[in-house]
Design a protein around this motif. Structure first.
Motif, PDB file in Angstrom:
ATOM      1  N   ALA A 168     -43.683 -13.032  -4.716  1.00 48.59           N
ATOM      2  CA  ALA A 168     -44.725 -12.627  -3.767  1.00 48.59           C
ATOM      3  C   ALA A 168     -45.893 -13.615  -3.801  1.00 48.59           C
ATOM      4  O   ALA A 168     -46.467 -13.962  -2.766  1.00 48.59           O
ATOM      5  CB  ALA A 168     -45.212 -11.220  -4.105  1.00 48.59           C
ATOM      6  N   ARG A 169     -46.252 -14.079  -4.994  1.00 48.60           N
ATOM      7  CA  ARG A 169     -47.321 -15.069  -5.114  1.00 48.60           C
ATOM      8  C   ARG A 169     -46.951 -16.363  -4.365  1.00 48.60           C
ATOM      9  O   ARG A 169     -47.775 -16.916  -3.622  1.00 48.60           O
ATOM     10  CB  ARG A 169     -47.600 -15.382  -6.583  1.00 48.60           C
ATOM     11  CG  ARG A 169     -48.620 -16.497  -6.793  1.00 48.60           C
ATOM     12  CD  ARG A 169     -48.801 -16.828  -8.255  1.00 48.60           C
ATOM     13  NE  ARG A 169     -49.654 -15.872  -8.935  1.00 48.60           N
ATOM     14  CZ  ARG A 169     -50.987 -15.958  -8.987  1.00 48.60           C
ATOM     15  NH1 ARG A 169     -51.617 -16.961  -8.399  1.00 48.60           N
ATOM     16  NH2 ARG A 169     -51.674 -15.055  -9.648  1.00 48.60           N
ATOM     17  N   LEU A 170     -45.732 -16.835  -4.560  1.00 49.13           N
ATOM     18  CA  LEU A 170     -45.309 -18.060  -3.887  1.00 49.13           C
ATOM     19  C   LEU A 170     -45.311 -17.883  -2.374  1.00 49.13           C
ATOM     20  O   LEU A 170     -45.697 -18.791  -1.629  1.00 49.13           O
ATOM     21  CB  LEU A 170     -43.916 -18.468  -4.362  1.00 49.13           C
ATOM     22  CG  LEU A 170     -43.782 -18.989  -5.792  1.00 49.13           C
ATOM     23  CD1 LEU A 170     -42.338 -19.428  -6.062  1.00 49.13           C
ATOM     24  CD2 LEU A 170     -44.737 -20.147  -6.046  1.00 49.13           C
ATOM     25  N   ALA A 171     -44.860 -16.719  -1.896  1.00 57.08           N
ATOM     26  CA  ALA A 171     -44.846 -16.473  -0.453  1.00 57.08           C
ATOM     27  C   ALA A 171     -46.259 -16.546   0.111  1.00 57.08           C
ATOM     28  O   ALA A 171     -46.480 -17.080   1.203  1.00 57.08           O
ATOM     29  CB  ALA A 171     -44.224 -15.112  -0.163  1.00 57.08           C
ATOM     30  N   ALA A 172     -47.227 -16.013  -0.637  1.00 60.30           N
ATOM     31  CA  ALA A 172     -48.616 -16.030  -0.172  1.00 60.30           C
ATOM     32  C   ALA A 172     -49.205 -17.427  -0.211  1.00 60.30           C
ATOM     33  O   ALA A 172     -49.947 -17.833   0.699  1.00 60.30           O
ATOM     34  CB  ALA A 172     -49.458 -15.085  -1.033  1.00 60.30           C
ATOM     35  N   GLU A 173     -48.867 -18.175  -1.256  1.00 58.00           N
ATOM     36  CA  GLU A 173     -49.520 -19.467  -1.461  1.00 58.00           C
ATOM     37  C   GLU A 173     -48.885 -20.614  -0.691  1.00 58.00           C
ATOM     38  O   GLU A 173     -49.574 -21.590  -0.360  1.00 58.00           O
ATOM     39  CB  GLU A 173     -49.536 -19.782  -2.956  1.00 58.00           C
ATOM     40  CG  GLU A 173     -50.427 -18.828  -3.759  1.00 58.00           C
ATOM     41  CD  GLU A 173     -50.429 -19.120  -5.242  1.00 58.00           C
ATOM     42  OE1 GLU A 173     -51.292 -18.562  -5.948  1.00 58.00           O
ATOM     43  OE2 GLU A 173     -49.555 -19.894  -5.703  1.00 58.00           O
ATOM     44  N   SER A 202     -44.668 -20.230   5.065  1.00 58.61           N
ATOM     45  CA  SER A 202     -45.112 -20.629   6.409  1.00 58.61           C
ATOM     46  C   SER A 202     -45.801 -19.450   7.083  1.00 58.61           C
ATOM     47  O   SER A 202     -45.569 -18.286   6.751  1.00 58.61           O
ATOM     48  CB  SER A 202     -43.927 -21.089   7.243  1.00 58.61           C
ATOM     49  OG  SER A 202     -43.074 -19.985   7.538  1.00 58.61           O
ATOM     50  N   GLY A 203     -46.649 -19.771   8.056  1.00 56.45           N
ATOM     51  CA  GLY A 203     -47.324 -18.714   8.791  1.00 56.45           C
ATOM     52  C   GLY A 203     -46.340 -17.781   9.477  1.00 56.45           C
ATOM     53  O   GLY A 203     -46.523 -16.567   9.499  1.00 56.45           O
ATOM     54  N   ALA A 204     -45.273 -18.353  10.033  1.00 57.21           N
ATOM     55  CA  ALA A 204     -44.271 -17.543  10.727  1.00 57.21           C
ATOM     56  C   ALA A 204     -43.578 -16.589   9.764  1.00 57.21           C
ATOM     57  O   ALA A 204     -43.359 -15.416  10.091  1.00 57.21           O
ATOM     58  CB  ALA A 204     -43.249 -18.453  11.398  1.00 57.21           C
ATOM     59  N   ALA A 205     -43.226 -17.087   8.574  1.00 51.68           N
ATOM     60  CA  ALA A 205     -42.537 -16.246   7.597  1.00 51.68           C
ATOM     61  C   ALA A 205     -43.434 -15.115   7.131  1.00 51.68           C
ATOM     62  O   ALA A 205     -42.990 -13.970   6.956  1.00 51.68           O
ATOM     63  CB  ALA A 205     -42.084 -17.087   6.411  1.00 51.68           C
ATOM     64  N   ARG A 206     -44.713 -15.393   6.935  1.00 50.50           N
ATOM     65  CA  ARG A 206     -45.645 -14.360   6.477  1.00 50.50           C
ATOM     66  C   ARG A 206     -45.892 -13.326   7.562  1.00 50.50           C
ATOM     67  O   ARG A 206     -45.978 -12.124   7.285  1.00 50.50           O
ATOM     68  CB  ARG A 206     -46.955 -15.011   6.018  1.00 50.50           C
ATOM     69  CG  ARG A 206     -46.810 -15.756   4.684  1.00 50.50           C
ATOM     70  CD  ARG A 206     -48.135 -16.290   4.206  1.00 50.50           C
ATOM     71  NE  ARG A 206     -48.542 -17.459   4.981  1.00 50.50           N
ATOM     72  CZ  ARG A 206     -49.780 -17.968   4.967  1.00 50.50           C
ATOM     73  NH1 ARG A 206     -50.726 -17.385   4.242  1.00 50.50           N
ATOM     74  NH2 ARG A 206     -50.062 -19.045   5.661  1.00 50.50           N
ATOM     75  N   ARG A 207     -45.991 -13.782   8.797  1.00 50.58           N
ATOM     76  CA  ARG A 207     -46.186 -12.830   9.901  1.00 50.58           C
ATOM     77  C   ARG A 207     -44.955 -11.950  10.101  1.00 50.58           C
ATOM     78  O   ARG A 207     -45.079 -10.773  10.478  1.00 50.58           O
ATOM     79  CB  ARG A 207     -46.515 -13.594  11.188  1.00 50.58           C
ATOM     80  CG  ARG A 207     -47.914 -14.196  11.208  1.00 50.58           C
ATOM     81  CD  ARG A 207     -48.285 -14.681  12.597  1.00 50.58           C
ATOM     82  NE  ARG A 207     -47.419 -15.773  13.041  1.00 50.58           N
ATOM     83  CZ  ARG A 207     -47.655 -17.061  12.793  1.00 50.58           C
ATOM     84  NH1 ARG A 207     -48.715 -17.423  12.075  1.00 50.58           N
ATOM     85  NH2 ARG A 207     -46.836 -17.993  13.247  1.00 50.58           N
ATOM     86  N   LEU A 219     -49.974 -12.351   3.859  1.00 48.69           N
ATOM     87  CA  LEU A 219     -50.496 -12.904   5.114  1.00 48.69           C
ATOM     88  C   LEU A 219     -51.840 -13.599   4.893  1.00 48.69           C
ATOM     89  O   LEU A 219     -52.104 -14.655   5.472  1.00 48.69           O
ATOM     90  CB  LEU A 219     -50.653 -11.791   6.150  1.00 48.69           C
ATOM     91  CG  LEU A 219     -51.164 -12.219   7.530  1.00 48.69           C
ATOM     92  CD1 LEU A 219     -50.149 -13.122   8.217  1.00 48.69           C
ATOM     93  CD2 LEU A 219     -51.464 -10.997   8.398  1.00 48.69           C
ATOM     94  N   ALA A 220     -52.661 -13.013   4.020  1.00 49.49           N
ATOM     95  CA  ALA A 220     -53.990 -13.576   3.750  1.00 49.49           C
ATOM     96  C   ALA A 220     -53.932 -14.788   2.827  1.00 49.49           C
ATOM     97  O   ALA A 220     -54.953 -15.450   2.610  1.00 49.49           O
ATOM     98  CB  ALA A 220     -54.882 -12.503   3.133  1.00 49.49           C
TER      99      ALA A 220
END
Length: 254
Positions: free
Chosen positions: A122-127, A130-135, A221-222
């Motif tokens: 989860a940390r790696l996804a946030a840091e 990509s914007g698309a993946a997080r959205r 996302l943030a």
């Protein structure tokens, strides 16, 4: 000369067939565990599976027999027959015993393993996701979830999608494998359980999914890695408590 070679060829084929059977069985087992085939769903035909995996129909037949022995699938004959995923509660005593023993023995180990890898994913996804993946993770919060089966499929998409968003293929594969091994066989347990001990009887599963995953998705996302990691850890702790409740109920039915 050919007569003498045939037994050697057969001996050589046996290990390869066994290995192929294991690969096919594991692939189907994983897909069932992750909700790709829901309880009651008909699997592709032997011919279709053989083509998909590039093996002979006999290898597919042996793999399906292995899954049937585990109580995961059942096969019926006739025009409307075929091999289907065993519905919850219909696996019989042998399947229930295997489910109970397997889940009971491994739940703690798998949840500890997931605690070790998924918060960091989860940390790696946030840091660095990509914007698309997080959205896309946030968009999953609005998925229509009508029952436990749909919840499980959406939950898998969220956890696997989050791991993939971090860009670490090894970590993403570990998350997929951990979920598959933890849930294989256990779907009949948790999908067939009385969830009133966890959720109210009139619980909206779509709302439950959102409430349990929203904080993680918004932190990702943030771009807040520390918050995403903490929220995932808390979520997994809650999930572990839920499974323990279900296991207690299941043990009471023995």
């Amino acid at each position: 000369m050919s007569t003498k070679q045939e037994p050697e060829e057969e001996r050589g084929q046996a290990p390869r067939q066994a290995a192929s059977r294991t690969v096919v069985a594991e692939a189907l087992r994983q897909r069932i565990a992750l909700g790709g085939f829901a309880p009651g769903d008909r699997l592709p035909t032997e011919r279709e599976l053989a083509h998909t995996f590039g093996v002979g129909r006999n290898t597919v037949r042996q793999a399906l027999r292995e899954l049937a022995d585990e109580g995961l699938v059942s096969t019926t004959l006739g025009r409307s027959g075929g091999t289907r995923v065993t519905p919850p509660g219909s696996g019989g005593g042998r399947a229930r015993a295997a489910i109970s023993a397997g889940i009971r023995a491994s739940l703690r180990d798998y949840m500890e393993y997931r605690q070790a890898i998924e918060p960091y994913a989860a940390r790696l996804a946030a840091e660095r996701g990509s914007g698309a993946a997080r959205r896309e993770l946030v968009a999953l919060l609005d998925t229509e979830v009508t029952d436990l089966g749909a919840y499980h499929r959406t939950d898998t998409r969220f956890h696997v999608g989050l791991a993939e968003a971090g860009g670490n293929e090894v970590l993403a594969e570990a998350v997929v494998r951990a979920r598959a091994e933890m849930f294989v066989g256990g779907n009949a347990l948790w999908l067939g359980s009385d969830w009133s001990g966890v959720y109210p009887t009139d619980r909206d599963f779509g709302l439950a999914f959102r409430e349990e995953h929203e904080a993680i998705a918004l932190a990702v996302l943030a771009g807040d890695g520390a918050e995403a990691e903490a929220r995932m850890r808390a979520h997994l702790e809650d999930s572990h408590r839920q499974f323990l409740v279900l296991l207690e109920q299941f043990a009471g039915r023995d």
